[in-house]
Design a protein around this motif. Structure first.
Motif, PDB file in Angstrom:
ATOM      1  N   ASN A  15       7.953  -3.450 -12.368  1.00 32.24           N
ATOM      2  CA  ASN A  15       7.732  -4.040 -11.037  1.00 32.24           C
ATOM      3  C   ASN A  15       6.947  -3.103 -10.121  1.00 32.24           C
ATOM      4  O   ASN A  15       6.416  -3.521  -9.099  1.00 32.24           O
ATOM      5  CB  ASN A  15       9.071  -4.360 -10.371  1.00 32.24           C
ATOM      6  N   HIS A  16       6.899  -1.814 -10.478  1.00 34.80           N
ATOM      7  CA  HIS A  16       6.229  -0.837  -9.621  1.00 34.80           C
ATOM      8  C   HIS A  16       4.790  -0.522 -10.056  1.00 34.80           C
ATOM      9  O   HIS A  16       4.064   0.134  -9.318  1.00 34.80           O
ATOM     10  CB  HIS A  16       7.037   0.463  -9.559  1.00 34.80           C
ATOM     11  N   HIS A  17       4.410  -0.939 -11.281  1.00 35.03           N
ATOM     12  CA  HIS A  17       3.038  -0.595 -11.708  1.00 35.03           C
ATOM     13  C   HIS A  17       2.300  -1.726 -12.414  1.00 35.03           C
ATOM     14  O   HIS A  17       1.089  -1.646 -12.581  1.00 35.03           O
ATOM     15  CB  HIS A  17       3.048   0.654 -12.603  1.00 35.03           C
ATOM     16  N   ASP A  18       3.005  -2.769 -12.858  1.00 38.11           N
ATOM     17  CA  ASP A  18       2.387  -3.827 -13.655  1.00 38.11           C
ATOM     18  C   ASP A  18       2.317  -5.102 -12.809  1.00 38.11           C
ATOM     19  O   ASP A  18       3.299  -5.824 -12.648  1.00 38.11           O
ATOM     20  CB  ASP A  18       3.221  -4.033 -14.923  1.00 38.11           C
ATOM     21  N   GLU A  19       1.115  -5.342 -12.265  1.00 37.89           N
ATOM     22  CA  GLU A  19       0.929  -6.466 -11.328  1.00 37.89           C
ATOM     23  C   GLU A  19       1.284  -7.811 -11.986  1.00 37.89           C
ATOM     24  O   GLU A  19       1.906  -8.669 -11.363  1.00 37.89           O
ATOM     25  CB  GLU A  19      -0.538  -6.476 -10.870  1.00 37.89           C
ATOM     26  N   VAL A  20       0.888  -7.977 -13.252  1.00 41.16           N
ATOM     27  CA  VAL A  20       1.159  -9.239 -13.955  1.00 41.16           C
ATOM     28  C   VAL A  20       2.671  -9.455 -14.087  1.00 41.16           C
ATOM     29  O   VAL A  20       3.206 -10.508 -13.743  1.00 41.16           O
ATOM     30  CB  VAL A  20       0.474  -9.236 -15.345  1.00 41.16           C
TER      31      VAL A  20
ATOM     32  N   ALA B 184       5.061  -8.051 -12.320  1.00 44.08           N
ATOM     33  CA  ALA B 184       5.690  -8.194 -11.002  1.00 44.08           C
ATOM     34  C   ALA B 184       5.544  -9.626 -10.485  1.00 44.08           C
ATOM     35  O   ALA B 184       6.502 -10.218  -9.984  1.00 44.08           O
ATOM     36  CB  ALA B 184       5.080  -7.195 -10.016  1.00 44.08           C
ATOM     37  N   ARG B 185       4.342 -10.213 -10.651  1.00 50.39           N
ATOM     38  CA  ARG B 185       4.115 -11.597 -10.191  1.00 50.39           C
ATOM     39  C   ARG B 185       4.955 -12.577 -11.006  1.00 50.39           C
ATOM     40  O   ARG B 185       5.539 -13.516 -10.453  1.00 50.39           O
ATOM     41  CB  ARG B 185       2.636 -11.961 -10.297  1.00 50.39           C
ATOM     42  N   GLU B 186       4.985 -12.356 -12.329  1.00 51.29           N
ATOM     43  CA  GLU B 186       5.781 -13.250 -13.191  1.00 51.29           C
ATOM     44  C   GLU B 186       7.266 -13.206 -12.831  1.00 51.29           C
ATOM     45  O   GLU B 186       8.008 -14.133 -13.124  1.00 51.29           O
ATOM     46  CB  GLU B 186       5.605 -12.853 -14.670  1.00 51.29           C
ATOM     47  N   HIS B 187       7.688 -12.113 -12.223  1.00 48.90           N
ATOM     48  CA  HIS B 187       9.087 -11.984 -11.836  1.00 48.90           C
ATOM     49  C   HIS B 187       9.304 -12.284 -10.348  1.00 48.90           C
ATOM     50  O   HIS B 187      10.269 -11.807  -9.743  1.00 48.90           O
ATOM     51  CB  HIS B 187       9.616 -10.605 -12.244  1.00 48.90           C
ATOM     52  N   GLY B 188       8.388 -13.062  -9.778  1.00 44.89           N
ATOM     53  CA  GLY B 188       8.629 -13.615  -8.447  1.00 44.89           C
ATOM     54  C   GLY B 188       8.225 -12.724  -7.293  1.00 44.89           C
ATOM     55  O   GLY B 188       8.552 -13.011  -6.141  1.00 44.89           O
ATOM     56  N   ASN B 189       7.510 -11.638  -7.571  1.00 47.04           N
ATOM     57  CA  ASN B 189       7.074 -10.756  -6.487  1.00 47.04           C
ATOM     58  C   ASN B 189       5.625 -11.050  -6.132  1.00 47.04           C
ATOM     59  O   ASN B 189       4.849 -11.447  -6.999  1.00 47.04           O
ATOM     60  CB  ASN B 189       7.205  -9.297  -6.928  1.00 47.04           C
ATOM     61  N   LYS B 190       5.253 -10.829  -4.869  1.00 48.60           N
ATOM     62  CA  LYS B 190       3.864 -11.111  -4.478  1.00 48.60           C
ATOM     63  C   LYS B 190       2.899 -10.098  -5.084  1.00 48.60           C
ATOM     64  O   LYS B 190       1.710 -10.368  -5.226  1.00 48.60           O
ATOM     65  CB  LYS B 190       3.731 -11.189  -2.958  1.00 48.60           C
ATOM     66  N   SER B 191       3.398  -8.917  -5.437  1.00 52.21           N
ATOM     67  CA  SER B 191       2.589  -7.889  -6.101  1.00 52.21           C
ATOM     68  C   SER B 191       3.555  -6.811  -6.578  1.00 52.21           C
ATOM     69  O   SER B 191       4.776  -6.982  -6.461  1.00 52.21           O
ATOM     70  CB  SER B 191       1.566  -7.282  -5.126  1.00 52.21           C
TER      71      SER B 191
END
Lengths: 142, 151
Positions: free
Chosen positions: A42-47, A49-56
Motif C-alpha cells: 500500500n506504500h509503494h505499489d500504486e496498482v 493500493a488502488r485495487e485495495h480501495g485507496n486513491k493512491s
C-alpha cells in the motif's frame, strides 16, 4: 541538533519552531520503505493500493513519526529522549505537506537535571492530524 | 487474533546496527544531523559515537515474524498499527550488536461503534547490547477491527 538546552531554560508551554516536511512524494515513501524494511505494498505499489480501495499509495505512519522524532531531537538534543510514543490518526498522501509541532506539558526535577514531558502532532495542509504522540526527555541542569 | 498467545515469549534474534543503515534511515526521514553520519563531527564526539535515530529500531521489528504469526491473524487487511512506543534506556551506536526478544504483552477486546469489535495486541521487543545492557524497549499496538475501516 546537537546539545540539549538546560532543564532550567525550558518551561511548560514552550514550543520549538514547527518542522515543515514535504510536499511528500512517492519517492519519499519508497526511500523510507527501503530504510525501514516496511514493504507493505500500500506504500509503494500504486496498482495494489488502488485495487485495495485507496486513491493512491499512502505514507507510512512511522515516516510521519520519524519527522516528529527529528523535531524533538533538533529541539531537545541528541540522545535526550527517554520515551517516545507515536499514535497513528490518519493517512497521508503524495503531495501532502506535514507540519510537526510540539509543546512542553510538564517538568519534573531529578538529580543533575530533570525530565521534560511534551506532546506533539503532525498535521497535513488541511489541519488534519496524521500522527500525535508524547515524549519524555532528560535535560541536564548545567 | 488468538487470545491464548498473550504472555508468550519468542526466541532472541540478532540486530547489527550498521553505520550505513543509520545514514540511510536518517536520509529517509529527511534528517541532516551529522550525529547520524560523521564520527568526527562535534555532535557525534559529544554523543560518544554515531547514534541510532530514535525510531531506527522500527526497521528491525519485523526481522522475526514469530510474534505476529503467533497472533494467528485471519486477514491482515483488518489489522491497523495503532501505536508505536519506544523506551530509551541507553544510547545505541553504529557498530553495536543487539539482541532482541519479543513478547506478546496482552491481547484485549474492546467495542467500537465505528469499527465493530476490536482486538488489541501489544507486542514488546526488548533490546540488549553486546555488553548485556538493556538499551531500548519498543512496544507496538496492533488492532484487529471487526470490519474494514473506510475513510
Amino acid at each position: 541538533m546537537g546539545q540539549s538546552p538546560s532543564f532550567d531554560s525550558v518551561n511548560v508551554g514552550d514550543a520549538p519552531p514547527p518542522l515543515v516536511c514535504g510536499p511528500v512524494t512517492r519517492t519519499d515513501f519508497v526511500r523510507y520503505a527501503g530504510a525501514s524494511h516496511d514493504f507493505n505494498p500500500n506504500h509503494h505499489d500504486e496498482v495494489y493500493a488502488r485495487e485495495h480501495g485507496n486513491k493512491s499509495v499512502f505514507g507510512m505512519g512511522m515516516l510521519a513519526g520519524g519527522y516528529c522524532a527529528r523535531l524533538l531531537t533538533d529541539w531537545l538534543g541528541d540522545g535526550a529522549l527517554r520515551r517516545l510514543r507515536i499514535r497513528f490518526a490518519s493517512r497521508f498522501w503524495p503531495g501532502d505537506v506535514l507540519t510537526c509541532t510540539a509543546r512542553v506539558t510538564k517538568k519534573t526535577e531529578e538529580v543533575g537535571g530533570g525530565l521534560v514531558e511534551c506532546e506533539f502532532t503532525s498535521v497535513n495542509q488541511s489541519g488534519e492530524v496524521i500522527v500525535r504522540g508524547d515524549a519524555t526527555a532528560f535535560l541536564p541542569r548545567r | 487474533m488468538d487470545p491464548s498467545a498473550a504472555g508468550k515469549t519468542f526466541p532472541p534474534y540478532e540486530v547489527r546496527i550498521e553505520r550505513g543503515k543509520i545514514k540511510e534511515f536518517a536520509d529517509a526521514i529527511g534528517d541532516p544531523n551529522p550525529v547520524y553520519r560523521d564520527p568526527d563531527s562535534p555532535a557525534a564526539k559529544a554523543a560518544g559515537g554515531i547514534l541510532a535515530p530514535p525510531t531506527l529500531l522500527r526497521t528491525f521489528l519485523y526481522e522475526t515474524r514469530d510474534a505476529v504469526e503467533a497472533l494467528k491473524v485471519a486477514d491482515w487487511s483488518y489489522i491497523v498499527h495503532g501505536e508505536q512506543e519506544f523506551e530509551y534506556h541507553k544510547p545505541i551506536y553504529a557498530g553495536d550488536v543487539l539482541t532482541g526478544q519479543d513478547r506478546i504483552v496482552s491481547i484485549t477486546e474492546k467495542e467500537s461503534r465505528r469499527a465493530g469489535k476490536l482486538q488489541i495486541a501489544v507486542i514488546e521487543s526488548t533490546f540488549h547490547n553486546q555488553r548485556g545492557e538493556k538499551v531500548q524497549v519498543a512496544r507496538r499496538t496492533l488492532i484487529e477491527t471487526g470490519k474494514r475501516i473506510e475513510d
